[in-house]
Design an enzyme around this catalytic site. Structure first.
Site, mmCIF file in Angstrom:
data_model
loop_
_atom_site.group_PDB
_atom_site.id
_atom_site.type_symbol
_atom_site.label_atom_id
_atom_site.label_comp_id
_atom_site.label_asym_id
_atom_site.label_seq_id
_atom_site.Cartn_x
_atom_site.Cartn_y
_atom_site.Cartn_z
ATOM 1 N N CYS A 160 -7.812 -27.431 9.553
ATOM 2 C CA CYS A 160 -6.511 -26.747 9.656
ATOM 3 C C CYS A 160 -5.645 -27.451 10.690
ATOM 4 O O CYS A 160 -6.132 -28.238 11.516
ATOM 5 C CB CYS A 160 -6.700 -25.277 10.016
ATOM 6 S SG CYS A 160 -6.875 -24.933 11.780
ATOM 7 N N GLY A 195 -1.006 6.002 2.007
ATOM 8 C CA GLY A 195 -2.003 7.082 1.978
ATOM 9 C C GLY A 195 -2.912 6.978 3.173
ATOM 10 O O GLY A 195 -3.176 7.945 3.877
ATOM 11 N N PHE A 196 -3.354 5.785 3.440
ATOM 12 C CA PHE A 196 -4.285 5.542 4.550
ATOM 13 C C PHE A 196 -3.600 5.819 5.885
ATOM 14 O O PHE A 196 -4.157 6.459 6.771
ATOM 15 C CB PHE A 196 -4.711 4.080 4.491
ATOM 16 C CG PHE A 196 -5.793 3.707 5.445
ATOM 17 C CD1 PHE A 196 -5.499 3.039 6.626
ATOM 18 C CD2 PHE A 196 -7.111 4.019 5.171
ATOM 19 C CE1 PHE A 196 -6.504 2.685 7.513
ATOM 20 C CE2 PHE A 196 -8.127 3.654 6.054
ATOM 21 C CZ PHE A 196 -7.806 2.990 7.206
ATOM 22 N N GLY A 243 -11.204 4.313 0.410
ATOM 23 C CA GLY A 243 -12.193 5.132 1.114
ATOM 24 C C GLY A 243 -13.384 4.369 1.635
ATOM 25 O O GLY A 243 -14.396 4.952 2.024
ATOM 26 N N HIS A 250 -5.388 -20.797 12.202
ATOM 27 C CA HIS A 250 -6.794 -21.147 11.975
ATOM 28 C C HIS A 250 -7.529 -20.045 11.208
ATOM 29 O O HIS A 250 -8.232 -20.305 10.226
ATOM 30 C CB HIS A 250 -7.515 -21.411 13.299
ATOM 31 C CG HIS A 250 -8.998 -21.536 13.099
ATOM 32 N ND1 HIS A 250 -9.593 -22.668 12.591
ATOM 33 C CD2 HIS A 250 -9.996 -20.626 13.259
ATOM 34 C CE1 HIS A 250 -10.905 -22.474 12.472
ATOM 35 N NE2 HIS A 250 -11.175 -21.234 12.865
ATOM 36 N N ASP A 256 0.857 -1.168 0.000
ATOM 37 C CA ASP A 256 0.000 0.000 0.000
ATOM 38 C C ASP A 256 0.901 1.229 0.000
ATOM 39 O O ASP A 256 2.080 1.137 0.330
ATOM 40 C CB ASP A 256 -0.886 0.001 1.257
ATOM 41 C CG ASP A 256 -2.002 1.048 1.135
ATOM 42 O OD1 ASP A 256 -2.613 1.365 2.143
ATOM 43 O OD2 ASP A 256 -2.216 1.546 0.014
ATOM 44 N N SER A 257 0.340 2.366 -0.387
ATOM 45 C CA SER A 257 1.177 3.569 -0.576
ATOM 46 C C SER A 257 1.414 4.297 0.741
ATOM 47 O O SER A 257 2.263 5.164 0.840
ATOM 48 C CB SER A 257 0.444 4.526 -1.504
ATOM 49 O OG SER A 257 -0.841 4.790 -0.940
ATOM 50 N N CYS A 284 -6.902 -27.021 14.355
ATOM 51 C CA CYS A 284 -8.127 -27.744 14.717
ATOM 52 C C CYS A 284 -7.939 -29.255 14.673
ATOM 53 O O CYS A 284 -8.632 -30.003 15.359
ATOM 54 C CB CYS A 284 -9.276 -27.335 13.793
ATOM 55 S SG CYS A 284 -9.782 -25.636 14.059
ATOM 56 N N ASP A 304 -2.632 8.208 -2.327
ATOM 57 C CA ASP A 304 -3.982 8.764 -2.427
ATOM 58 C C ASP A 304 -4.370 9.450 -1.128
ATOM 59 O O ASP A 304 -3.687 9.338 -0.118
ATOM 60 C CB ASP A 304 -4.972 7.632 -2.721
ATOM 61 C CG ASP A 304 -4.994 6.613 -1.593
ATOM 62 O OD1 ASP A 304 -3.919 6.397 -0.979
ATOM 63 O OD2 ASP A 304 -6.051 6.029 -1.332
ATOM 64 N N GLN A 361 -11.425 7.052 -5.146
ATOM 65 C CA GLN A 361 -11.957 7.625 -3.915
ATOM 66 C C GLN A 361 -13.370 8.173 -4.189
ATOM 67 O O GLN A 361 -14.034 7.712 -5.122
ATOM 68 C CB GLN A 361 -11.026 8.727 -3.396
ATOM 69 C CG GLN A 361 -9.679 8.200 -2.910
ATOM 70 C CD GLN A 361 -9.776 7.343 -1.662
ATOM 71 O OE1 GLN A 361 -10.809 7.321 -0.967
ATOM 72 N NE2 GLN A 361 -8.729 6.583 -1.369
ATOM 73 N N ASP A 388 -8.038 -7.378 1.147
ATOM 74 C CA ASP A 388 -7.021 -7.512 2.207
ATOM 75 C C ASP A 388 -7.674 -7.087 3.514
ATOM 76 O O ASP A 388 -8.563 -6.211 3.507
ATOM 77 C CB ASP A 388 -5.820 -6.589 1.929
ATOM 78 C CG ASP A 388 -6.021 -5.225 2.580
ATOM 79 O OD1 ASP A 388 -6.596 -4.347 1.909
ATOM 80 O OD2 ASP A 388 -5.655 -5.070 3.759
ATOM 81 N N CYS A 422 -13.374 -27.786 10.832
ATOM 82 C CA CYS A 422 -12.173 -27.233 10.205
ATOM 83 C C CYS A 422 -11.060 -28.274 10.120
ATOM 84 O O CYS A 422 -10.823 -29.033 11.066
ATOM 85 C CB CYS A 422 -11.688 -26.031 11.011
ATOM 86 S SG CYS A 422 -10.212 -25.251 10.315
#
Ligand code: 726
Length: 370
Positions: A306, A96-97, A216, A335, A93-94, A309, A147, A189, A266, A304
């Site tokens: 995994c 920005g957030f 956004g 998990h 990610d840039s 589990c 952004d 945005q 994500d 599950c």
């Protein structure tokens, strides 16, 4: 073209699509959930364990890696893939957030954002050009443009100003981005305003990015409002470019996002709640650290398969977490990552069979999204 999506199938009754995303570090299936590895590691996991849970494309964070250990050091190490021993695709990610969520610690100007490090309070200045230098040094396969993510709620004027700046900054990112084996994605945005979303999309689509983040959102707005924005925005986005809904999400949001045509997701949720001793199960969330599980010798989720589990009980994992034994949060993380990747596999299968809406009903018949 370092990154390209090939749509293999459009689901019959929704906007969902099955695709293959090809990158310089291999090809992945979409729709895809991308585990977050903020500081060049998916917390508590080895890369092999991330892969074992079904992770194929992971994220890392420009803001954090710029502050520590520094993008020049990562470049000297041979880039992120070598540095963290992850040989599949990576997205950064840039920042920005991050710099916008630093609140009072930052000042925004047309040229860029001045902010103070959350670590030592030192002053820094991110411009689109600086962020492109950082992301090119890190060497991810996909780099997000710099952004301005407007908060929720915000005045329409604010969302408009942020959208217009994001477009101007996208131009500057495109000019400064010269690395040929890395794809630069623009970020749409416009807040929750349909006309602004349309404008942001049109301006960025005209720049012909190889893929687009939908920014956004997942910033505190009601989920229904997020879905409404997607219903309006996705139809005007190019079909032959990946759509990446940033920061999303929980199991219900993943299903609803895929139905609306999103390809990439994500979210820090699965790894973050795992460290608090909370896990997803097919019935909803379960906080295994709670006293009620002290003598519960069943697995966290009886359906599950995994590693956690298959081999450990709620009682044991609760014991580990209560005594701050690191294995505890490793098992809840394994998990949760497995749970989301398994869900994405079921969603891809449902798209193949044109039964995604039925799958949504089945999933929600036992999953309490509360
Ligand atoms: C949760 N809702 C959420 N997350 C949004 C992220 C950040 C995602 C970022 O969220 C953490 O940073 C804080 C993660 O690090 C902890 C990053 O992983 C590397 C992740 O980067 C993709 C956005 N990023 C940009 N550049 N622009 C956005 O408009 C935006 C919107 C988001 N909503």
């Amino acid at each position: 073209m370092p990154v390209k999506i090939t749509i293999e199938k459009e689901e019959k009754y929704t906007r969902a699509r099955l695709g293959k995303l090809s990158t310089p570090h291999g090809e992945v299936e979409t729709p895809i959930f991308m585990p977050v590895g903020t500081q060049a590691t998916v917390k508590t996991m080895t890369p092999e364990e991330v892969y074992q849970t079904g992770g194929r494309l992971i994220l890392s964070n420009t803001y954090h890696l710029y502050l520590r250990p520094g993008h020049e050091l990562v470049r000297e190490a041979g880039g992120l893939h070598k540095f963290m021993n992850w040989h599949g695709p990576i997205l950064t990610d840039s920042g920005g957030f991050q710099v916008f969520s630093l609140g009072p610690l930052r000042t925004v100007t047309e040229d860029g954002v001045e902010f103070r490090s959350h670590i030592d309070g030192s002053k820094h200045f991110f411009t689109p050009e600086k962020v492109m230098e950082i992301e090119q040094a890190l060497g991810a396969d996909i780099a997000m443009a710099f952004d301005e993510c407007a908060p929720y709620p915000c005045e329409k004027e604010y969302a408009l100003a942020a959208l217009e700046r994001t477009t101007r900054w996208a131009e500057r990112c495109k000019k400064a981005h010269t690395r040929k084996d890395q794809a630069l994605f623009g970020i749409i945005q416009g807040g929750v305003f349909k006309d602004l979303r349309e404008r942001s999309a049109k301006e960025l689509i005209a720049m012909d990015f190889p893929g687009y983040g939908i920014g956004g959102l997942s910033v505190g707005e009601p989920k229904e409002l997020m879905y409404e924005v997607l219903d309006h925005l996705i139809p005007i986005m190019p079909k032959d470019k990946p759509r990446y809904l940033m920061g999303v999400g929980s199991p219900d949001c993943l299903i609803e996002g895929v139905i609306r045509g999103v390809d990439m997701f994500d979210c820090v949720l699965p790894t973050r709640i795992a460290r608090n001793g909370t896990v997803f199960t097919h019935k909803g969330k379960l906080t295994v650290r709670n006293a009620e599980y002290a003598r519960d010798f069943r697995p966290m989720d009886e359906q599950c398969d995994c590693y956690a589990c298959q081999n450990y009980s709620r009682a044991y994992i609760r014991h580990l977490i209560k005594t701050d034994e690191i294995l505890g949060i490793r098992l809840t993380t394994i998990h949760n990552l497995h749970f989301l990747q398994h869900l994405m596999g079921k969603i891809r299968e449902a798209i193949r069979q044109d039964r995604l809406l039925e799958y949504r009903e089945e999933f929600f018949s036992h999953f309490n999204a509360g």
